[in-house]
Design a protein around this motif. Sequence first.
Motif, PDB file in Angstrom:
ATOM      1  N   ALA A 156       0.837  -1.211   0.000  1.00 33.67           N
ATOM      2  CA  ALA A 156       0.000   0.000   0.000  1.00 33.67           C
ATOM      3  C   ALA A 156       0.867   1.255   0.000  1.00 33.67           C
ATOM      4  N   ALA A 157       1.947   1.234   0.785  1.00 35.48           N
ATOM      5  CA  ALA A 157       2.843   2.392   0.846  1.00 35.48           C
ATOM      6  C   ALA A 157       3.478   2.659  -0.510  1.00 35.48           C
ATOM      7  N   VAL A 158       3.971   1.621  -1.150  1.00 39.47           N
ATOM      8  CA  VAL A 158       4.592   1.769  -2.466  1.00 39.47           C
ATOM      9  C   VAL A 158       3.572   2.299  -3.466  1.00 39.47           C
ATOM     10  N   HIS A 159       2.399   1.717  -3.465  1.00 42.34           N
ATOM     11  CA  HIS A 159       1.343   2.143  -4.396  1.00 42.34           C
ATOM     12  C   HIS A 159       0.965   3.594  -4.169  1.00 42.34           C
ATOM     13  N   ASP A 160       0.868   4.010  -2.911  1.00 39.36           N
ATOM     14  CA  ASP A 160       0.397   5.365  -2.612  1.00 39.36           C
ATOM     15  C   ASP A 160       1.456   6.422  -2.905  1.00 39.36           C
ATOM     16  N   VAL A 161       2.734   6.037  -2.866  1.00 38.15           N
ATOM     17  CA  VAL A 161       3.790   6.968  -3.276  1.00 38.15           C
ATOM     18  C   VAL A 161       3.793   7.116  -4.794  1.00 38.15           C
ATOM     19  N   ASN A 162       3.759   5.978  -5.496  1.00 34.85           N
ATOM     20  CA  ASN A 162       3.756   6.000  -6.960  1.00 34.85           C
ATOM     21  C   ASN A 162       3.389   4.606  -7.466  1.00 34.85           C
ATOM     22  N   PRO A 163       2.212   4.435  -8.036  1.00 35.24           N
ATOM     23  CA  PRO A 163       1.784   3.105  -8.487  1.00 35.24           C
ATOM     24  C   PRO A 163       2.610   2.557  -9.647  1.00 35.24           C
ATOM     25  N   ASP A 164       3.476   3.387 -10.220  1.00 39.66           N
ATOM     26  CA  ASP A 164       4.343   2.909 -11.304  1.00 39.66           C
ATOM     27  C   ASP A 164       5.625   2.268 -10.784  1.00 39.66           C
ATOM     28  N   LEU A 165       5.886   2.382  -9.479  1.00 34.97           N
ATOM     29  CA  LEU A 165       7.070   1.745  -8.909  1.00 34.97           C
ATOM     30  C   LEU A 165       6.909   0.231  -8.928  1.00 34.97           C
ATOM     31  N   ILE A 166       8.012  -0.463  -9.158  1.00 36.04           N
ATOM     32  CA  ILE A 166       8.026  -1.921  -9.147  1.00 36.04           C
ATOM     33  C   ILE A 166       8.371  -2.388  -7.735  1.00 36.04           C
ATOM     34  N   LEU A 167       7.621  -3.348  -7.219  1.00 36.14           N
ATOM     35  CA  LEU A 167       7.882  -3.893  -5.893  1.00 36.14           C
ATOM     36  C   LEU A 167       8.695  -5.177  -6.016  1.00 36.14           C
ATOM     37  N   GLU A 223       4.329 -13.774   0.380  1.00 34.63           N
ATOM     38  CA  GLU A 223       3.202 -12.903   0.718  1.00 34.63           C
ATOM     39  C   GLU A 223       3.426 -11.493   0.174  1.00 34.63           C
ATOM     40  N   LEU A 224       4.681 -11.058   0.113  1.00 33.64           N
ATOM     41  CA  LEU A 224       4.969  -9.707  -0.366  1.00 33.64           C
ATOM     42  C   LEU A 224       4.669  -9.564  -1.854  1.00 33.64           C
ATOM     43  N   THR A 225       5.072 -10.530  -2.648  1.00 36.75           N
ATOM     44  CA  THR A 225       4.765 -10.445  -4.083  1.00 36.75           C
ATOM     45  C   THR A 225       3.263 -10.574  -4.324  1.00 36.75           C
ATOM     46  N   ARG A 226       2.607 -11.423  -3.530  1.00 40.13           N
ATOM     47  CA  ARG A 226       1.152 -11.556  -3.678  1.00 40.13           C
ATOM     48  C   ARG A 226       0.440 -10.253  -3.314  1.00 40.13           C
ATOM     49  N   ALA A 227       0.902  -9.588  -2.261  1.00 39.79           N
ATOM     50  CA  ALA A 227       0.291  -8.315  -1.859  1.00 39.79           C
ATOM     51  C   ALA A 227       0.491  -7.254  -2.929  1.00 39.79           C
ATOM     52  N   GLY A 228       1.666  -7.229  -3.529  1.00 40.98           N
ATOM     53  CA  GLY A 228       1.925  -6.262  -4.594  1.00 40.98           C
ATOM     54  C   GLY A 228       1.046  -6.490  -5.804  1.00 40.98           C
ATOM     55  N   GLU A 229       0.919  -7.744  -6.190  1.00 43.41           N
ATOM     56  CA  GLU A 229       0.073  -8.068  -7.339  1.00 43.41           C
ATOM     57  C   GLU A 229      -1.391  -7.727  -7.062  1.00 43.41           C
ATOM     58  N   LEU A 253       0.366  -3.525  -8.527  1.00 44.32           N
ATOM     59  CA  LEU A 253       1.734  -3.103  -8.808  1.00 44.32           C
ATOM     60  C   LEU A 253       2.418  -4.103  -9.735  1.00 44.32           C
ATOM     61  N   GLN A 254       3.383  -3.616 -10.504  1.00 41.01           N
ATOM     62  CA  GLN A 254       4.283  -4.542 -11.184  1.00 41.01           C
ATOM     63  C   GLN A 254       5.208  -5.110 -10.114  1.00 41.01           C
ATOM     64  N   VAL A 255       5.384  -6.401 -10.136  1.00 37.23           N
ATOM     65  CA  VAL A 255       6.165  -7.083  -9.104  1.00 37.23           C
ATOM     66  C   VAL A 255       7.336  -7.810  -9.746  1.00 37.23           C
ATOM     67  N   ALA A 256       8.491  -7.751  -9.090  1.00 39.71           N
ATOM     68  CA  ALA A 256       9.665  -8.510  -9.518  1.00 39.71           C
ATOM     69  C   ALA A 256       9.921  -9.601  -8.489  1.00 39.71           C
ATOM     70  N   HIS A 257       9.848 -10.840  -8.934  1.00 38.85           N
ATOM     71  CA  HIS A 257      10.083 -11.982  -8.053  1.00 38.85           C
ATOM     72  C   HIS A 257      11.602 -12.187  -7.927  1.00 38.85           C
ATOM     73  N   GLU A 258      12.073 -12.108  -6.694  1.00 38.92           N
ATOM     74  CA  GLU A 258      13.515 -12.088  -6.443  1.00 38.92           C
ATOM     75  C   GLU A 258      14.021 -13.400  -5.855  1.00 38.92           C
ATOM     76  N   VAL A 259      15.226 -13.795  -6.304  1.00 41.37           N
ATOM     77  CA  VAL A 259      15.961 -14.897  -5.697  1.00 41.37           C
ATOM     78  C   VAL A 259      17.346 -14.378  -5.314  1.00 41.37           C
ATOM     79  N   PHE A 260      18.064 -15.160  -4.529  1.00 42.52           N
ATOM     80  CA  PHE A 260      19.333 -14.689  -3.971  1.00 42.52           C
ATOM     81  C   PHE A 260      20.492 -15.575  -4.413  1.00 42.52           C
ATOM     82  N   ALA A 261      21.543 -14.916  -4.884  1.00 49.35           N
ATOM     83  CA  ALA A 261      22.723 -15.642  -5.355  1.00 49.35           C
ATOM     84  C   ALA A 261      23.529 -16.230  -4.213  1.00 49.35           C
TER      85      ALA A 261
END
Length: 254
Positions: free
Chosen positions: A132-143, A150-156, A160-168
């Motif tokens: 909600a915070a990201v969306h309310d600042v700017n809905p064009d931001l990618i989360l 749960e975070l990617t699901r909340a963004g979707e 919001l456009q969501v980037a699913h992240e993994v760690f090297a």
Amino acid sequence: MSFHVDLNCDLGESFGAYKIGEDSKVLDLVTSANIACGYHAGDHNIMAETVAMAKRSGTAVGAHPGFPDLAGFGRRNMHIDPDEVYRLVIYQVGALYGFCQAKKMKMQHVKPHGALFNMASKDAELAQAIAAAVHDVNPDLILFGLSGSELTRAGEKRGLQVAHEVFADRTYQPDGTLTPRTRPNAIIHSAEEAAEHVLHMITHQQIRAVDGTVLDKRVDTICVHGDNPESLLFVKKLRSMLQDNQVIIKAVGN
């Protein structure tokens, strides 16, 4: 089949006279930079300098908000009301947004840091507050969020456009979460092992947990931690490996 992926790193984590990482060198190798916003690391001078370096390197910029925990580097769990989390994310994103505006630099994304990121990966209410915070600042931001969390699901859900992240440089638990740093097998220290780990995740769109469990996971962006002593070596090795395997490296916003 061709693959493409974003390569991101947590940067701008120095503070005052204390220097962490080799940001100027790493910025030439990654495609997205997650810049600390002063709560877990960084300060107004470091933020300004890191945005300026990212612009020179042509690296996409994102805010990296965390818990108000300089002493613990934002890696200690803090139980804060979701309404307050909503406000502290807006505060930090807004701070970096100001520096981006001053440098005529577009802000591409927001990626929560440390304990805030990990807690929001499991806690739906916390994840919704961040989205909600990201969306309310700017809905064009990618989360940016842990893949399939749960975070990617909340963004979707917020649109919001969501980037699913993994760690090297991190290992995974059977439920798809990161192995806690308190455990001895949490960090991958070998650049060669990390490169093989990453290539499997990209080409198979899945992760392998420490117990051998295989989980299907979307891979949009790969993180290397900038505070690790091996981060520069890791990034160099990853870029070389990805290029050798015809993987296109580009920012998620491009």
